[in-house]
Design a protein around this motif. Structure first.
Motif, PDB file in Angstrom:
ATOM      1  N   ASP A  30      45.346  49.676  51.135  1.00 33.42           N
ATOM      2  CA  ASP A  30      44.686  48.780  52.081  1.00 33.42           C
ATOM      3  C   ASP A  30      44.371  47.463  51.375  1.00 33.42           C
ATOM      4  O   ASP A  30      43.208  47.122  51.149  1.00 33.42           O
ATOM      5  N   PRO A  31      45.404  46.693  51.004  1.00 34.31           N
ATOM      6  CA  PRO A  31      45.214  45.503  50.165  1.00 34.31           C
ATOM      7  C   PRO A  31      44.450  44.360  50.825  1.00 34.31           C
ATOM      8  O   PRO A  31      43.968  43.469  50.142  1.00 34.31           O
ATOM      9  N   LYS A  32      44.303  44.399  52.137  1.00 37.07           N
ATOM     10  CA  LYS A  32      43.593  43.331  52.836  1.00 37.07           C
ATOM     11  C   LYS A  32      42.136  43.684  53.128  1.00 37.07           C
ATOM     12  O   LYS A  32      41.461  42.975  53.858  1.00 37.07           O
ATOM     13  N   ASN A  33      41.648  44.757  52.521  1.00 35.91           N
ATOM     14  CA  ASN A  33      40.268  45.190  52.718  1.00 35.91           C
ATOM     15  C   ASN A  33      39.390  44.544  51.649  1.00 35.91           C
ATOM     16  O   ASN A  33      39.395  44.950  50.487  1.00 35.91           O
ATOM     17  N   SER A  34      38.617  43.539  52.041  1.00 35.18           N
ATOM     18  CA  SER A  34      37.789  42.796  51.086  1.00 35.18           C
ATOM     19  C   SER A  34      36.708  43.673  50.464  1.00 35.18           C
ATOM     20  O   SER A  34      36.328  43.460  49.305  1.00 35.18           O
ATOM     21  N   VAL A  35      36.230  44.659  51.189  1.00 29.15           N
ATOM     22  CA  VAL A  35      35.167  45.533  50.675  1.00 29.15           C
ATOM     23  C   VAL A  35      35.665  46.336  49.472  1.00 29.15           C
ATOM     24  O   VAL A  35      34.940  46.513  48.491  1.00 29.15           O
ATOM     25  N   ILE A  36      36.891  46.800  49.534  1.00 34.34           N
ATOM     26  CA  ILE A  36      37.454  47.562  48.409  1.00 34.34           C
ATOM     27  C   ILE A  36      37.510  46.683  47.162  1.00 34.34           C
ATOM     28  O   ILE A  36      37.105  47.104  46.079  1.00 34.34           O
ATOM     29  N   HIS A  37      37.967  45.456  47.313  1.00 38.16           N
ATOM     30  CA  HIS A  37      38.051  44.552  46.161  1.00 38.16           C
ATOM     31  C   HIS A  37      36.657  44.217  45.628  1.00 38.16           C
ATOM     32  O   HIS A  37      36.453  44.134  44.419  1.00 38.16           O
ATOM     33  N   PHE A  38      35.704  44.063  46.544  1.00 41.10           N
ATOM     34  CA  PHE A  38      34.325  43.823  46.130  1.00 41.10           C
ATOM     35  C   PHE A  38      33.810  45.008  45.308  1.00 41.10           C
ATOM     36  O   PHE A  38      33.182  44.824  44.258  1.00 41.10           O
ATOM     37  N   ASP A  39      34.080  46.209  45.778  1.00 42.32           N
ATOM     38  CA  ASP A  39      33.617  47.404  45.064  1.00 42.32           C
ATOM     39  C   ASP A  39      34.251  47.521  43.682  1.00 42.32           C
ATOM     40  O   ASP A  39      33.587  47.913  42.718  1.00 42.32           O
ATOM     41  N   VAL A  40      35.519  47.170  43.572  1.00 39.73           N
ATOM     42  CA  VAL A  40      36.171  47.153  42.258  1.00 39.73           C
ATOM     43  C   VAL A  40      35.437  46.164  41.352  1.00 39.73           C
ATOM     44  O   VAL A  40      35.107  46.470  40.201  1.00 39.73           O
ATOM     45  N   GLY A  41      35.144  44.985  41.873  1.00 38.63           N
ATOM     46  CA  GLY A  41      34.421  43.981  41.099  1.00 38.63           C
ATOM     47  C   GLY A  41      33.043  44.449  40.667  1.00 38.63           C
ATOM     48  O   GLY A  41      32.611  44.210  39.533  1.00 38.63           O
ATOM     49  N   ALA A  42      32.345  45.134  41.557  1.00 39.53           N
ATOM     50  CA  ALA A  42      31.001  45.626  41.231  1.00 39.53           C
ATOM     51  C   ALA A  42      31.048  46.631  40.080  1.00 39.53           C
ATOM     52  O   ALA A  42      30.214  46.576  39.161  1.00 39.53           O
ATOM     53  N   ILE A  43      32.005  47.528  40.110  1.00 38.24           N
ATOM     54  CA  ILE A  43      32.128  48.512  39.024  1.00 38.24           C
ATOM     55  C   ILE A  43      32.526  47.822  37.729  1.00 38.24           C
ATOM     56  O   ILE A  43      31.975  48.118  36.660  1.00 38.24           O
ATOM     57  N   GLU A  44      33.457  46.892  37.811  1.00 34.96           N
ATOM     58  CA  GLU A  44      33.872  46.170  36.604  1.00 34.96           C
ATOM     59  C   GLU A  44      32.683  45.408  36.004  1.00 34.96           C
ATOM     60  O   GLU A  44      32.509  45.388  34.784  1.00 34.96           O
ATOM     61  N   MET A  45      31.859  44.781  36.848  1.00 34.30           N
ATOM     62  CA  MET A  45      30.672  44.067  36.353  1.00 34.30           C
ATOM     63  C   MET A  45      29.746  45.030  35.626  1.00 34.30           C
ATOM     64  O   MET A  45      29.257  44.728  34.541  1.00 34.30           O
ATOM     65  N   ARG A  46      29.486  46.174  36.241  1.00 30.91           N
ATOM     66  CA  ARG A  46      28.585  47.159  35.625  1.00 30.91           C
ATOM     67  C   ARG A  46      29.108  47.626  34.271  1.00 30.91           C
ATOM     68  O   ARG A  46      28.334  47.976  33.395  1.00 30.91           O
ATOM     69  N   ASN A  47      30.411  47.640  34.119  1.00 30.19           N
ATOM     70  CA  ASN A  47      31.016  48.094  32.872  1.00 30.19           C
ATOM     71  C   ASN A  47      31.237  46.967  31.869  1.00 30.19           C
ATOM     72  O   ASN A  47      31.829  47.189  30.812  1.00 30.19           O
ATOM     73  N   GLY A  48      30.792  45.767  32.221  1.00 30.57           N
ATOM     74  CA  GLY A  48      30.898  44.643  31.291  1.00 30.57           C
ATOM     75  C   GLY A  48      32.271  44.029  31.193  1.00 30.57           C
ATOM     76  O   GLY A  48      32.544  43.247  30.282  1.00 30.57           O
ATOM     77  N   ARG A  49      33.140  44.331  32.139  1.00 27.95           N
ATOM     78  CA  ARG A  49      34.485  43.755  32.161  1.00 27.95           C
ATOM     79  C   ARG A  49      34.486  42.597  33.173  1.00 27.95           C
ATOM     80  O   ARG A  49      34.957  42.725  34.300  1.00 27.95           O
ATOM     81  N   TYR A  50      33.930  41.476  32.707  1.00 31.38           N
ATOM     82  CA  TYR A  50      33.643  40.361  33.601  1.00 31.38           C
ATOM     83  C   TYR A  50      34.898  39.645  34.096  1.00 31.38           C
ATOM     84  O   TYR A  50      34.923  39.173  35.238  1.00 31.38           O
ATOM     85  N   GLY A  51      35.908  39.550  33.283  1.00 28.53           N
ATOM     86  CA  GLY A  51      37.156  38.926  33.731  1.00 28.53           C
ATOM     87  C   GLY A  51      37.789  39.708  34.862  1.00 28.53           C
ATOM     88  O   GLY A  51      38.194  39.130  35.879  1.00 28.53           O
ATOM     89  N   GLN A  58      37.281  37.461  43.389  1.00 20.41           N
ATOM     90  CA  GLN A  58      38.091  36.363  43.907  1.00 20.41           C
ATOM     91  C   GLN A  58      38.984  36.856  45.044  1.00 20.41           C
ATOM     92  O   GLN A  58      39.132  36.187  46.062  1.00 20.41           O
ATOM     93  N   LYS A  59      39.555  38.040  44.881  1.00 19.37           N
ATOM     94  CA  LYS A  59      40.389  38.605  45.949  1.00 19.37           C
ATOM     95  C   LYS A  59      39.549  38.869  47.200  1.00 19.37           C
ATOM     96  O   LYS A  59      39.979  38.590  48.320  1.00 19.37           O
ATOM     97  N   ALA A  60      38.327  39.399  47.000  1.00 17.24           N
ATOM     98  CA  ALA A  60      37.425  39.642  48.141  1.00 17.24           C
ATOM     99  C   ALA A  60      37.107  38.334  48.868  1.00 17.24           C
ATOM    100  O   ALA A  60      37.095  38.281  50.102  1.00 17.24           O
ATOM    101  N   VAL A  61      36.861  37.273  48.101  1.00 18.05           N
ATOM    102  CA  VAL A  61      36.562  35.962  48.685  1.00 18.05           C
ATOM    103  C   VAL A  61      37.771  35.398  49.423  1.00 18.05           C
ATOM    104  O   VAL A  61      37.641  34.834  50.514  1.00 18.05           O
ATOM    105  N   GLN A  62      38.956  35.557  48.858  1.00 16.47           N
ATOM    106  CA  GLN A  62      40.176  35.080  49.523  1.00 16.47           C
ATOM    107  C   GLN A  62      40.369  35.776  50.865  1.00 16.47           C
ATOM    108  O   GLN A  62      40.772  35.154  51.837  1.00 16.47           O
ATOM    109  N   LEU A  63      40.073  37.067  50.890  1.00 16.74           N
ATOM    110  CA  LEU A  63      40.255  37.836  52.119  1.00 16.74           C
ATOM    111  C   LEU A  63      39.146  37.591  53.135  1.00 16.74           C
ATOM    112  O   LEU A  63      39.369  37.721  54.338  1.00 16.74           O
ATOM    113  N   ASN A  64      37.964  37.257  52.640  1.00 14.40           N
ATOM    114  CA  ASN A  64      36.829  37.039  53.526  1.00 14.40           C
ATOM    115  C   ASN A  64      35.994  35.867  52.997  1.00 14.40           C
ATOM    116  O   ASN A  64      34.984  36.076  52.334  1.00 14.40           O
ATOM    117  N   PRO A  65      36.407  34.646  53.268  1.00 12.96           N
ATOM    118  CA  PRO A  65      35.758  33.464  52.712  1.00 12.96           C
ATOM    119  C   PRO A  65      34.303  33.268  53.137  1.00 12.96           C
ATOM    120  O   PRO A  65      33.581  32.506  52.511  1.00 12.96           O
TER     121      PRO A  65
END
Length: 109
Positions: A30-51, A58-65
């Motif tokens: 479901d590549p056009k689901n902004s929530v999924i990309h947001f959730d990936v970002g949230a987990i990456e942030m928690r794990n200190g993988r900021y890039g 950015q993908k979440a923002v592109q899909l849902n500006p």
């Protein structure tokens, strides 16, 4: 069990690696689901993988500006990433917000 529920189950159990794996799989299906990309970002942030977090937000923002929180977290991820690369100091996650599944999700695009 749906992929979304499985992701949440792993996340609630603190099994972030498995949750991230399932969210990434969900993004493939479901590549056009902004929530999924947001959730990936949230987990990456928690794990200190900021890039990686910034890329996902950015993908979440592109899909849902219109999604303000995704914009905010994208900015925080970039600040943390560039601060981490520039200073190599320990970074703080103060100000990082992650929404719960039951509260104010993304506004309709």
């Amino acid at each position: 069990m749906s992929n979304d529920r499985l992701c949440l189950l792993y996340e609630n159990q603190g099994r972030m690696h498995k949750a991230l794996e399932e969210f990434r799989l969900a993004a493939v299906y479901d590549p056009k689901n902004s929530v999924i990309h947001f959730d990936v970002g949230a987990i990456e942030m928690r794990n200190g993988r900021y890039g990686e977090a910034a890329i996902a937000f950015q993908k979440a923002v592109q899909l849902n500006p219109k999604w303000d929180l995704a914009h905010r977290n994208l900015g925080l991820g970039c600040l943390q990433f560039f601060g981490q690369k520039g200073r190599r100091t320990q970074t703080s996650q103060e100000g990082f917000e992650s929404e719960s599944r039951d509260e104010g999700r993304s506004p309709a695009a």
